[in-house]
Write a protein that holds these residues in place. Structure first.
Motif, short mmCIF file in Angstrom:
data_model
loop_
_atom_site.label_atom_id
_atom_site.label_comp_id
_atom_site.label_asym_id
_atom_site.label_seq_id
_atom_site.Cartn_x
_atom_site.Cartn_y
_atom_site.Cartn_z
N PHE A 35 0.81 -1.22 0.00
CA PHE A 35 0.00 0.00 0.00
C PHE A 35 0.85 1.27 0.00
O PHE A 35 0.32 2.37 0.11
CB PHE A 35 -0.99 -0.01 1.17
N ASN A 39 -0.11 4.95 3.10
CA ASN A 39 -1.38 4.38 3.53
C ASN A 39 -1.25 3.74 4.91
O ASN A 39 -0.16 3.30 5.29
CB ASN A 39 -1.88 3.37 2.50
N GLY A 92 -9.84 3.59 -5.09
CA GLY A 92 -8.57 3.37 -4.40
C GLY A 92 -7.77 2.37 -5.21
O GLY A 92 -8.36 1.56 -5.93
N SER A 94 -3.56 0.27 -5.77
CA SER A 94 -2.17 -0.02 -5.39
C SER A 94 -1.56 -0.98 -6.38
O SER A 94 -2.25 -1.91 -6.84
CB SER A 94 -2.11 -0.69 -4.02
N THR A 129 -5.79 11.29 -1.63
CA THR A 129 -4.42 10.81 -1.57
C THR A 129 -3.58 11.70 -0.67
O THR A 129 -3.79 12.92 -0.63
CB THR A 129 -3.81 10.68 -2.98
N ASP A 130 -2.67 11.09 0.05
CA ASP A 130 -1.80 11.83 0.98
C ASP A 130 -1.10 12.97 0.22
O ASP A 130 -0.68 12.80 -0.92
CB ASP A 130 -0.76 10.84 1.54
N ASN A 133 2.06 12.08 -1.46
CA ASN A 133 2.07 10.97 -2.44
C ASN A 133 2.05 11.52 -3.88
O ASN A 133 1.02 11.55 -4.55
CB ASN A 133 0.88 10.05 -2.18
N SER A 157 -2.45 7.58 10.14
CA SER A 157 -1.61 6.63 9.41
C SER A 157 -0.21 6.62 9.99
O SER A 157 0.44 7.66 10.11
CB SER A 157 -1.57 7.06 7.93
N ASP A 164 -4.74 14.90 3.42
CA ASP A 164 -4.98 14.30 2.10
C ASP A 164 -5.51 15.36 1.15
O ASP A 164 -6.23 16.27 1.57
CB ASP A 164 -6.03 13.19 2.17
#
Ligand SMILES: CC(C)(COP(=O)(O)OP(=O)(O)OC[C@H]1O[C@@H](n2cnc3c(N)ncnc32)[C@H](O)[C@@H]1OP(=O)(O)O)[C@@H](O)C(=O)NCCC(=O)NCCS
Length: 184
Positions: A35, A39, A92, A94, A129-130, A133, A157, A164
């Motif tokens: 992840f 995440n 979502g 990955s 999303t962070d 990221n 997290s 985010d």
């Protein structure tokens, strides 16, 4: 409604997750690196994943991202978030670490966006999303999503509350399929 089983892109396909895929998904889901760095860490049993899978409906579906040779390289899903004034559809995703940075994540998001606007009467597709990221932000932007704001300290997290970005694409911005070439 259009019925899809395999969503074909140029370099990857999205295939609806089947029970047979669950052992691989359990393996992925319990590896912190799957992840990515941002995440939440979590450990989840096969039984919990099976229970979630059995509960899943067309409104909440997981797909395996496959290369054209059939190798399984990641996961993408769409799900519904309840909101007082309606329902919000979020995605979502990955990839396994060895397959990142090759354009597959962008393509998977593009296919999913096309599929969702083609098959569902929805106004928007969103993703969170962070803020750190960058790969995820770029993939979303290349797939046509726009940054619409920041969710401050919205997620816990890895020992800290994180910020985010909220991204979205509206139906009027999507206009037509970007990548979805064929359905079988
Ligand atoms: C996020 C993720 C799905 C993106 O997919 P990807 O296949 O790696 O991304 P792409 O190859 O399509 O690249 C998209 C863009 O990001 C850039 N990029 C890729 N990896 C990057 C990195 N580690 N740092 C900065 N930019 C990066 C690419 O160069 C490309 O931009 P460009 O076209 O301007 O060159 C993938 O990196 C991943 O699985 N990460 C871990 C899990 C995760 O973070 N999921 C998202 C949670 S919101």
């Amino acid at each position: 409604m259009l019925a899809f089983r395999v969503l074909e892109g140029k370099n990857v396909n999205l295939r609806v997750m089947e029970k047979d895929d669950l052992p691989l998904f359990v393996e992925w889901a319990n590896k912190p690196e799957f992840f990515g760095e941002y995440n939440p860490l979590r450990q989840i049993s096969k039984a919990e994943i099976e229970k979630d899978y059995d509960k899943s409906t067309l409104e909440e579906t997981g797909f395996i991202i496959e290369k054209k040779d059939g190798s399984k390289i990641g996961y993408i899903c769409h799900f519904i978030l309840a909101h007082p004034t309606g329902k919000l559809l979020e995605i979502g995703y990955s990839l396994v670490p060895s397959e990142r940075g090759k354009g597959y994540g962008t393509e998977a998001v593009e296919i999913m966006v096309d599929y969702l606007f083609l098959s569902k009467d929805i106004m928007r597709v969103q993703a969170c999303t962070d803020t750190r990221n960058v790969a995820s932000q770029k993939a979303l932007e290349k797939a046509g999503l726009k940054k619409e704001g920041i969710l401050r300290k919205g997620f816990f997290s890895r020992g800290e509350w994180t910020d985010d970005y909220m991204y979205s694409i509206l139906r009027e911005e999507w206009k037509e399929p970007k990548i979805l070439t064929r359905t079988v």
